[in-house]
Design a protein around this motif. Structure first.
Motif, PDB file in Angstrom:
ATOM      1  N   GLN A 287      41.798   5.527   5.636  1.00 29.06           N
ATOM      2  CA  GLN A 287      40.538   5.179   6.283  1.00 29.06           C
ATOM      3  C   GLN A 287      40.233   3.712   6.027  1.00 29.06           C
ATOM      4  O   GLN A 287      40.623   3.145   5.010  1.00 29.06           O
ATOM      5  CB  GLN A 287      39.394   6.053   5.748  1.00 29.06           C
ATOM      6  CG  GLN A 287      39.539   7.524   6.099  1.00 29.06           C
ATOM      7  CD  GLN A 287      38.340   8.340   5.638  1.00 29.06           C
ATOM      8  OE1 GLN A 287      37.459   7.840   4.951  1.00 29.06           O
ATOM      9  NE2 GLN A 287      38.316   9.610   6.020  1.00 29.06           N
ATOM     10  N   ALA A 288      39.495   3.111   6.971  1.00 29.35           N
ATOM     11  CA  ALA A 288      39.147   1.697   6.848  1.00 29.35           C
ATOM     12  C   ALA A 288      38.350   1.450   5.566  1.00 29.35           C
ATOM     13  O   ALA A 288      37.473   2.243   5.194  1.00 29.35           O
ATOM     14  CB  ALA A 288      38.355   1.243   8.063  1.00 29.35           C
ATOM     15  N   ALA A 289      38.681   0.364   4.872  1.00 30.97           N
ATOM     16  CA  ALA A 289      38.017   0.004   3.618  1.00 30.97           C
ATOM     17  C   ALA A 289      37.459  -1.413   3.734  1.00 30.97           C
ATOM     18  O   ALA A 289      37.684  -2.121   4.724  1.00 30.97           O
ATOM     19  CB  ALA A 289      38.992   0.111   2.451  1.00 30.97           C
ATOM     20  N   GLU A 290      36.716  -1.828   2.706  1.00 29.66           N
ATOM     21  CA  GLU A 290      36.157  -3.171   2.691  1.00 29.66           C
ATOM     22  C   GLU A 290      37.270  -4.217   2.735  1.00 29.66           C
ATOM     23  O   GLU A 290      38.265  -4.088   2.023  1.00 29.66           O
ATOM     24  CB  GLU A 290      35.318  -3.377   1.434  1.00 29.66           C
ATOM     25  CG  GLU A 290      33.998  -2.621   1.446  1.00 29.66           C
ATOM     26  CD  GLU A 290      33.040  -3.156   2.511  1.00 29.66           C
ATOM     27  OE1 GLU A 290      33.055  -4.381   2.757  1.00 29.66           O
ATOM     28  OE2 GLU A 290      32.311  -2.345   3.107  1.00 29.66           O
ATOM     29  N   PRO A 291      37.100  -5.235   3.587  1.00 25.44           N
ATOM     30  CA  PRO A 291      38.119  -6.301   3.619  1.00 25.44           C
ATOM     31  C   PRO A 291      38.166  -7.046   2.286  1.00 25.44           C
ATOM     32  O   PRO A 291      37.232  -6.995   1.487  1.00 25.44           O
ATOM     33  CB  PRO A 291      37.644  -7.217   4.755  1.00 25.44           C
ATOM     34  CG  PRO A 291      36.664  -6.397   5.539  1.00 25.44           C
ATOM     35  CD  PRO A 291      36.034  -5.466   4.564  1.00 25.44           C
TER      36      PRO A 291
ATOM     37  N   GLN B 140      42.242   2.530   2.897  1.00 28.74           N
ATOM     38  CA  GLN B 140      42.425   3.228   1.624  1.00 28.74           C
ATOM     39  C   GLN B 140      42.826   4.677   1.874  1.00 28.74           C
ATOM     40  O   GLN B 140      42.287   5.342   2.762  1.00 28.74           O
ATOM     41  CB  GLN B 140      41.149   3.178   0.794  1.00 28.74           C
ATOM     42  CG  GLN B 140      41.291   3.755  -0.610  1.00 28.74           C
ATOM     43  CD  GLN B 140      40.002   3.636  -1.401  1.00 28.74           C
ATOM     44  OE1 GLN B 140      38.918   3.786  -0.847  1.00 28.74           O
ATOM     45  NE2 GLN B 140      40.110   3.397  -2.691  1.00 28.74           N
ATOM     46  N   GLU B 141      43.798   5.158   1.068  1.00 24.87           N
ATOM     47  CA  GLU B 141      44.225   6.560   1.144  1.00 24.87           C
ATOM     48  C   GLU B 141      43.199   7.397   0.388  1.00 24.87           C
ATOM     49  O   GLU B 141      42.863   7.115  -0.764  1.00 24.87           O
ATOM     50  CB  GLU B 141      45.614   6.716   0.533  1.00 24.87           C
ATOM     51  CG  GLU B 141      46.436   7.863   1.127  1.00 24.87           C
ATOM     52  CD  GLU B 141      45.913   9.228   0.717  1.00 24.87           C
ATOM     53  OE1 GLU B 141      45.806  10.111   1.577  1.00 24.87           O
ATOM     54  OE2 GLU B 141      45.608   9.389  -0.475  1.00 24.87           O
TER      55      GLU B 141
ATOM     56  N   THR C 122      44.905   9.396  -3.062  1.00 19.57           N
ATOM     57  CA  THR C 122      45.416   8.557  -4.149  1.00 19.57           C
ATOM     58  C   THR C 122      44.540   7.336  -4.388  1.00 19.57           C
ATOM     59  O   THR C 122      44.680   6.670  -5.407  1.00 19.57           O
ATOM     60  CB  THR C 122      46.839   8.081  -3.838  1.00 19.57           C
ATOM     61  OG1 THR C 122      46.807   7.230  -2.668  1.00 19.57           O
ATOM     62  CG2 THR C 122      47.761   9.268  -3.568  1.00 19.57           C
ATOM     63  N   LEU C 123      43.623   7.030  -3.427  1.00 20.69           N
ATOM     64  CA  LEU C 123      42.735   5.861  -3.496  1.00 20.69           C
ATOM     65  C   LEU C 123      43.513   4.543  -3.457  1.00 20.69           C
ATOM     66  O   LEU C 123      42.989   3.488  -3.818  1.00 20.69           O
ATOM     67  CB  LEU C 123      41.852   5.911  -4.750  1.00 20.69           C
ATOM     68  CG  LEU C 123      40.991   7.178  -4.901  1.00 20.69           C
ATOM     69  CD1 LEU C 123      40.115   7.067  -6.133  1.00 20.69           C
ATOM     70  CD2 LEU C 123      40.144   7.412  -3.653  1.00 20.69           C
ATOM     71  N   GLU C 124      44.749   4.595  -3.016  1.00 26.50           N
ATOM     72  CA  GLU C 124      45.565   3.386  -2.896  1.00 26.50           C
ATOM     73  C   GLU C 124      45.116   2.568  -1.687  1.00 26.50           C
ATOM     74  O   GLU C 124      44.715   3.113  -0.662  1.00 26.50           O
ATOM     75  CB  GLU C 124      47.030   3.776  -2.744  1.00 26.50           C
ATOM     76  CG  GLU C 124      47.981   2.607  -2.568  1.00 26.50           C
ATOM     77  CD  GLU C 124      49.403   3.053  -2.278  1.00 26.50           C
ATOM     78  OE1 GLU C 124      50.259   2.181  -2.065  1.00 26.50           O
ATOM     79  OE2 GLU C 124      49.637   4.273  -2.259  1.00 26.50           O
ATOM     80  N   TYR C 125      45.155   1.234  -1.842  1.00 22.11           N
ATOM     81  CA  TYR C 125      44.828   0.326  -0.750  1.00 22.11           C
ATOM     82  C   TYR C 125      46.114  -0.212  -0.119  1.00 22.11           C
ATOM     83  O   TYR C 125      47.134  -0.349  -0.787  1.00 22.11           O
ATOM     84  CB  TYR C 125      44.005  -0.857  -1.252  1.00 22.11           C
ATOM     85  CG  TYR C 125      42.575  -0.510  -1.606  1.00 22.11           C
ATOM     86  CD1 TYR C 125      41.574  -0.523  -0.642  1.00 22.11           C
ATOM     87  CD2 TYR C 125      42.237  -0.192  -2.915  1.00 22.11           C
ATOM     88  CE1 TYR C 125      40.266  -0.214  -0.964  1.00 22.11           C
ATOM     89  CE2 TYR C 125      40.920   0.117  -3.258  1.00 22.11           C
ATOM     90  CZ  TYR C 125      39.946   0.104  -2.283  1.00 22.11           C
ATOM     91  OH  TYR C 125      38.651   0.409  -2.607  1.00 22.11           O
ATOM     92  N   ARG C 126      46.018  -0.559   1.160  1.00 19.76           N
ATOM     93  CA  ARG C 126      47.102  -1.272   1.809  1.00 19.76           C
ATOM     94  C   ARG C 126      46.512  -2.202   2.861  1.00 19.76           C
ATOM     95  O   ARG C 126      45.420  -1.943   3.404  1.00 19.76           O
ATOM     96  CB  ARG C 126      48.114  -0.323   2.436  1.00 19.76           C
ATOM     97  CG  ARG C 126      47.625   0.441   3.661  1.00 19.76           C
ATOM     98  CD  ARG C 126      48.703   1.377   4.187  1.00 19.76           C
ATOM     99  NE  ARG C 126      48.266   2.117   5.369  1.00 19.76           N
ATOM    100  CZ  ARG C 126      48.965   3.102   5.933  1.00 19.76           C
ATOM    101  NH1 ARG C 126      50.142   3.451   5.414  1.00 19.76           N
ATOM    102  NH2 ARG C 126      48.509   3.728   7.006  1.00 19.76           N
TER     103      ARG C 126
END
Length: 295
Positions: A145-149, A199-200, A203-207
């Protein structure tokens, strides 16, 4: 006589059953025979034991026993890509194979007594059966899902510009007097980078999403700069800010700059002085021994 009757009866029976044979029976003495009495004894004949009759019957099989492990599984399901990442689940395959063996003993059975007996040694039979298999697998399905830049630091581009309200004005300062001018309406261009991310959820991983993009803006800033006074000479005796006073009567010299007396001395004839590395000069006479202060 008794024996004679039995013999005759037996002869009659044999004559009926087997016409091709003749039976000769010697007579005992009472009946004119040559053998002593009691020499001939005829006993009832026991029935003969009939011959055995064996026929092949169903073999005897042992239990089927697994040989080795399960193999050949291919249709594992569900696929890990359909299950949430990091979650362990049971995966099943229905097209697996299992090798098995058993023993086969050939047999035959006697038709009268129904007794069984083995034929030869046991043999080994093999087969492969279809089985299911289950294993533990971890899901790999990701949910992004989209996360803060992610932003970089603002960095100045070029120099400050657009300053207009510099103060104080050089004409308000004594000639060649160094001072700092300040402007409050200046502008400064700045830039930074913006990296979009997602962000996943498990797992809360960012990409990163795409490449960083530049962002620009302009802010208002203050600026200062060194300057020098342009007023060649100033005088303001009424408010006692700037004047050069020289009295021949008292042989007294006093110089006031910006309201501060910077020099007192005798010898009123001096026309220049140096204070803190700055050289001041006496200008034109204004009135009553008061002169302009020049630099």
């Amino acid at each position: 006589m008794k024996n004679t009757i039995i013999a005759i009866f037996a002869l009659s029976f044999m004559s009926v059953s087997h016409a091709a044979y003749k039976l000769y029976i010697p007579l005992e003495q009472p009946n004119g025979g040559s053998l002593p009495n009691g020499t001939i004894q005829i006993k009832p004949r026991s029935p003969g034991i009939s011959a055995e009759s064996w026929r092949v019957t169903d073999p005897l099989y042992g239990e089927w026993i697994n040989v080795g492990g399960i193999y050949g599984c291919s249709n594992w399901g569900p696929d890990p890509s359909t299950q949430t990442i990091g979650v362990t689940f049971d995966q099943t395959a229905t097209d697996c194979k299992q090798d098995q063996t058993t023993t086969k003993q050939e047999r035959e059975q006697e038709t009268t007594t129904l007794v069984y007996r083995n034929i030869g040694e046991p043999s080994i039979e093999s087969k492969s059966v279809a089985v299911h298999s289950t294993r533990k697998v971890t899901g790999t399905k990701e949910n992004w899902q989209a996360a803060e830049p992610l932003y970089g630091e603002w960095v100045n581009n070029g120099a400050v510009y657009g300053c207009s309200n510099w103060a104080p004005a050089p004409t308000s300062m004594l000639k060649d007097e160094p001072y700092n001018q300040t402007a409050t309406d200046c502008k400064q261009d700045q830039s930074r980078t913006k990296q979009d991310r997602e962000q996943e959820t498990t797992t809360l991983e960012y990409r990163n999403v795409g490449l960083p993009v530049p962002e620009n803006h302009t802010i208002s800033v203050n600026s200062s700069r060194p300057s020098n006074g342009l007023a060649s000479c100033v005088y303001n005796v009424d408010v006692i800010n700037n004047y050069w006073y020289a009295s021949a009567i008292s042989n007294y010299l006093q110089v006031v700059v910006n309201g501060v007396a910077i020099k007192y001395q005798t010898n009123y004839t001096s026309t220049s002085i140096t204070v803190n590395g700055v050289r001041y000069k006496r200008g034109a006479l204004i009135k009553d021994n008061f002169y302009e202060v020049c630099k």
